[in-house]
Every structure is written in C-alpha cells, then in structure tokens.
Design a protein around this motif. Structure first.
Motif, PDB file in Angstrom:
ATOM      1  N   UNK A 191      50.243  23.784  49.668  1.00 43.85           N
ATOM      2  CA  UNK A 191      49.586  23.482  50.932  1.00 43.85           C
ATOM      3  C   UNK A 191      49.068  24.852  51.733  1.00 43.85           C
ATOM      4  N   UNK A 192      49.886  25.845  51.551  1.00 44.48           N
ATOM      5  CA  UNK A 192      49.548  26.964  52.274  1.00 44.48           C
ATOM      6  C   UNK A 192      48.396  27.644  51.628  1.00 44.48           C
ATOM      7  N   UNK A 193      48.478  27.718  50.342  1.00 45.95           N
ATOM      8  CA  UNK A 193      47.344  28.282  49.626  1.00 45.95           C
ATOM      9  C   UNK A 193      45.932  27.528  49.839  1.00 45.95           C
ATOM     10  N   UNK A 194      45.988  26.344  49.618  1.00 45.76           N
ATOM     11  CA  UNK A 194      44.803  25.310  49.864  1.00 45.76           C
ATOM     12  C   UNK A 194      44.332  25.604  51.290  1.00 45.76           C
ATOM     13  N   UNK A 195      45.131  25.549  52.238  1.00 48.89           N
ATOM     14  CA  UNK A 195      45.012  26.039  53.815  1.00 48.89           C
ATOM     15  C   UNK A 195      44.073  27.349  53.872  1.00 48.89           C
ATOM     16  N   UNK A 196      44.822  28.407  53.341  1.00 48.29           N
ATOM     17  CA  UNK A 196      44.108  29.623  53.226  1.00 48.29           C
ATOM     18  C   UNK A 196      42.702  29.652  52.691  1.00 48.29           C
ATOM     19  N   UNK A 197      42.610  29.219  51.421  1.00 50.99           N
ATOM     20  CA  UNK A 197      41.317  29.359  50.693  1.00 50.99           C
ATOM     21  C   UNK A 197      40.648  28.568  51.436  1.00 50.99           C
ATOM     22  N   UNK A 198      40.678  27.289  52.080  1.00 54.12           N
ATOM     23  CA  UNK A 198      39.622  26.660  52.881  1.00 54.12           C
ATOM     24  C   UNK A 198      39.357  27.513  54.077  1.00 54.12           C
ATOM     25  N   UNK A 199      40.375  27.966  54.931  1.00 48.87           N
ATOM     26  CA  UNK A 199      39.968  28.562  56.100  1.00 48.87           C
ATOM     27  C   UNK A 199      38.964  29.790  55.776  1.00 48.87           C
ATOM     28  N   UNK A 200      39.437  30.345  54.715  1.00 47.16           N
ATOM     29  CA  UNK A 200      38.455  31.759  54.372  1.00 47.16           C
ATOM     30  C   UNK A 200      36.936  31.264  54.256  1.00 47.16           C
ATOM     31  N   UNK A 201      36.847  30.050  53.542  1.00 45.58           N
ATOM     32  CA  UNK A 201      35.340  29.721  53.135  1.00 45.58           C
ATOM     33  C   UNK A 201      35.049  29.058  54.293  1.00 45.58           C
ATOM     34  N   UNK A 202      35.780  28.597  55.046  1.00 45.53           N
ATOM     35  CA  UNK A 202      35.297  27.862  56.412  1.00 45.53           C
ATOM     36  C   UNK A 202      34.738  29.024  57.295  1.00 45.53           C
ATOM     37  N   UNK A 203      35.349  30.061  57.504  1.00 47.16           N
ATOM     38  CA  UNK A 203      35.017  30.911  58.059  1.00 47.16           C
ATOM     39  C   UNK A 203      33.545  31.586  57.555  1.00 47.16           C
ATOM     40  N   UNK A 204      33.278  31.549  56.442  1.00 43.21           N
ATOM     41  CA  UNK A 204      32.037  32.049  55.833  1.00 43.21           C
ATOM     42  C   UNK A 204      30.927  30.913  56.128  1.00 43.21           C
ATOM     43  N   UNK A 205      31.415  29.942  56.319  1.00 45.03           N
ATOM     44  CA  UNK A 205      30.320  28.666  56.623  1.00 45.03           C
ATOM     45  C   UNK A 205      30.220  27.872  55.377  1.00 45.03           C
ATOM     46  N   UNK A 206      31.034  28.099  54.436  1.00 42.79           N
ATOM     47  CA  UNK A 206      31.082  27.172  52.944  1.00 42.79           C
ATOM     48  C   UNK A 206      32.204  25.993  53.189  1.00 42.79           C
TER      49      UNK A 206
END
Lengths: 85, 226
Positions: free
Chosen positions: B182-197
């Motif tokens: 969950x922590x990794x998934x959240x971090x990956x999603x947040x990173x891509x979300x920040x970039x607009x993906x």
C-alpha cells in the motif's frame, strides 16, 4: 480490456498469482485513495479540509466498521468544514 | 425456489452497497453532463456516451480531445489499462457465470467494493447500481446542470465521497507485508499523479508494488537461514 482477463483466468491460477493479486489489491486501493485525496493544481486549504473531514471517517470506521455511514459522515464533515473555514 | 430468493437477496445487497458509490457518481456524472453540453455535444449523444462507455476518466478525456478520432480512441485505452489488473483480481476471486456483464461494470469503485464479497450476484447488483447512478447523474447534468452549478460547495463535498470510500476499503487490507504494498503503491501513484499521469500511476502501482514487495519478502526469507 476489462473482459479478456476474465477469459484468461484458467491460465493464470497459481500461488504466486494469488499472492500477487492480494498485494495488488492493497496497492491499487492506496493508489486510488492518494489520487482522489490530492488534487492538482495543489491547494493547501482544500487538502486541510479533506484531512479534517477524514477524521470522523476514521473514527466511524474503527467504532462501527460501517462503510456507508463512514462515507456519509465524511461528506457531511467536508460540507460543514467547506462552509465555515 | 430458495436458491432463487437467495440470489435475488444477494443482488439487492449489492445494489444497496452501490449507494456509497452513488454519492460520488451522481455529482461526477452531473459534471460530465454539464461539460459535454458546454463542449457542444448533443443531449442524446452525451447520455449514450455514459450508457455505452461507462468509464469516467475516458469520458472526460473524450470531451477534452474533441473530434480527433485517433487520440480519442487510443488515449481512453491507455487510461483504462488499469482495469486489466482489476479484471485479473475479479477472475481469480469469483466463479463467474457471466463474465461479459461483470467486465462491463468493473470500474475503480466497483473493484474496491468487490474486495468485500465472493458472490457474483452481489457484484451484478453493485454494478447495476453504479451504472444506474452514473447514467442518472449524466442525465441530470444534461438537463439541469446550470441550476445545480449554483450549489458548488455541495457538489464538491459529494465528489469528496470517493476519498473516504477508498480509505475505508483500504484499511482492512493493511495486514503484514500488504502494508508495504500500500505504501509503495501510494507513493508510485502520487509521483505519477504529480506529473499528470494519474491513470498510468495507478496501473504501475498495481503491477510494480506487489512485485517489489514479494521480491523483498523472497530475499528476506533467503537471508534468514544464514
């Protein structure tokens, strides 16, 4: 795209796959939560309201374990906080 | 007879469970209906899009892409790649009698609520409810969007309902090494979300996080005997 994996099912049954999906479920839910929680363009005020609105959600979830009630409390808290802050 | 009644009860339970989804779907559907109208779409065209596509992110992308045919077909495909992971999950958890029905209604929120059951009828009820409220929201947006736009705060609070929904569904899964997923998934999603993906981030979270955590567990297990 949603349909094909449902047909391939028979080829994908395995212990590895079962464990993979268990972990994937948590990762996906976390991803969905994070992307719903943080909005862009980033607004600190909106994030504050959302964070505060999640407190009654957590309280309700740990107290009664009721999904619907927790969601409704969250929405009400968000609405009240948006009105008065 | 008793079996039929129990199947029907499962369907109703699923339909009732969809009410928590409805809190988010109705305002999102209204927003889609309003935006489509502002972009020059016809009323029937807008409602039919919700009825036939039933995928929020793709539909909003279709509005912003306008009349360009190729991107209009390819981008929604990429946006929905994450549904492959959802389908894999559902396929392994349920003994599906009608996979085509389940596949059509499998959205982010339905997938999230599907964690709570192994009953296909429940899933049908859930998907029917979600579909109904999405199309209903779109119809309201098409015909009464201007009036509802004046209640901006209320609409934004309703849209917020998806955040607590995902949180409440996430919490019970946080056990053992799944916390790391969950922590990794959240971090990956947040990173891509920040970039607009955002959509790509959700897909990567669902694929990379379990692989990394399982590999970590495997290595730890190998090191322990020494």
């Amino acid at each position: 795209m949603r349909f094909l994996p449902l047909i391939w099912k028979k080829k994908t049954d395995s212990a590895f796959f079962g464990e993979f999906l268990d972990h994937a479920a948590s990762a996906l839910l976390a991803a969905l939560f994070v992307t719903a929680f943080v909005e862009f363009p980033f607004q600190a005020h909106s994030l504050e309201i959302k964070s505060l609105a999640l407190l009654p959600v957590l309280f309700s979830y740990f107290r009664w374990k009721n999904l619907g009630l927790s969601v409704v409390l969250g929405v009400l808290a968000h609405f009240i906080l948006s009105q008065f802050t | 007879m008793i079996r039929k009644m129990s199947e029907r009860a499962s369907w109703y339970r699923g339909f009732l469970a969809s009410f928590s989804i409805a809190l988010g779907y109705i305002p999102a559907g209204i927003t889609f209906g309003m935006l489509a109208q502002l972009s020059g779409w016809g009323r029937l065209e807008t409602i039919l899009t919700s009825g036939c596509v039933f995928a929020g992110a793709s539909q909003f992308a279709m509005i912003s892409l306008g009349s360009s045919l190729f991107p209009g077909m390819v981008i929604p495909l990429f946006l929905n790649l994450r549904h492959v992971v959802y389908s894999l999950f559902v396929a392994s958890r349920f003994r599906l009698q009608k996979p085509h029905i389940v596949a059509f209604g499998l959205t982010d929120e339905v997938f999230a609520l599907a964690q709570k059951t192994k009953d296909e009828r429940f899933l049908w009820g859930l998907e029917t409810g979600a579909y109904f409220f999405w199309v209903l929201g779109t119809t309201v947006g098409v015909f009464g969007g201007d009036f509802l736009a004046s209640y901006h705060l209320f609409v934004s609070s309703l849209l917020f309902s998806l955040t607590p929904l995902f949180l409440v569904l996430l919490l019970p899964t946080l056990r053992g090494s799944r916390i790391w997923s969950a922590i990794l998934g959240g971090a990956i999603a947040l990173f891509c979300h920040t970039l607009g993906y955002t959509s790509l981030g959700i897909l990567l979270a669902g694929v990379l996080s379990p692989l990394l955590v399982m590999e970590g567990k495997r290595r730890k297990g190998r090191e322990r005997p020494e």
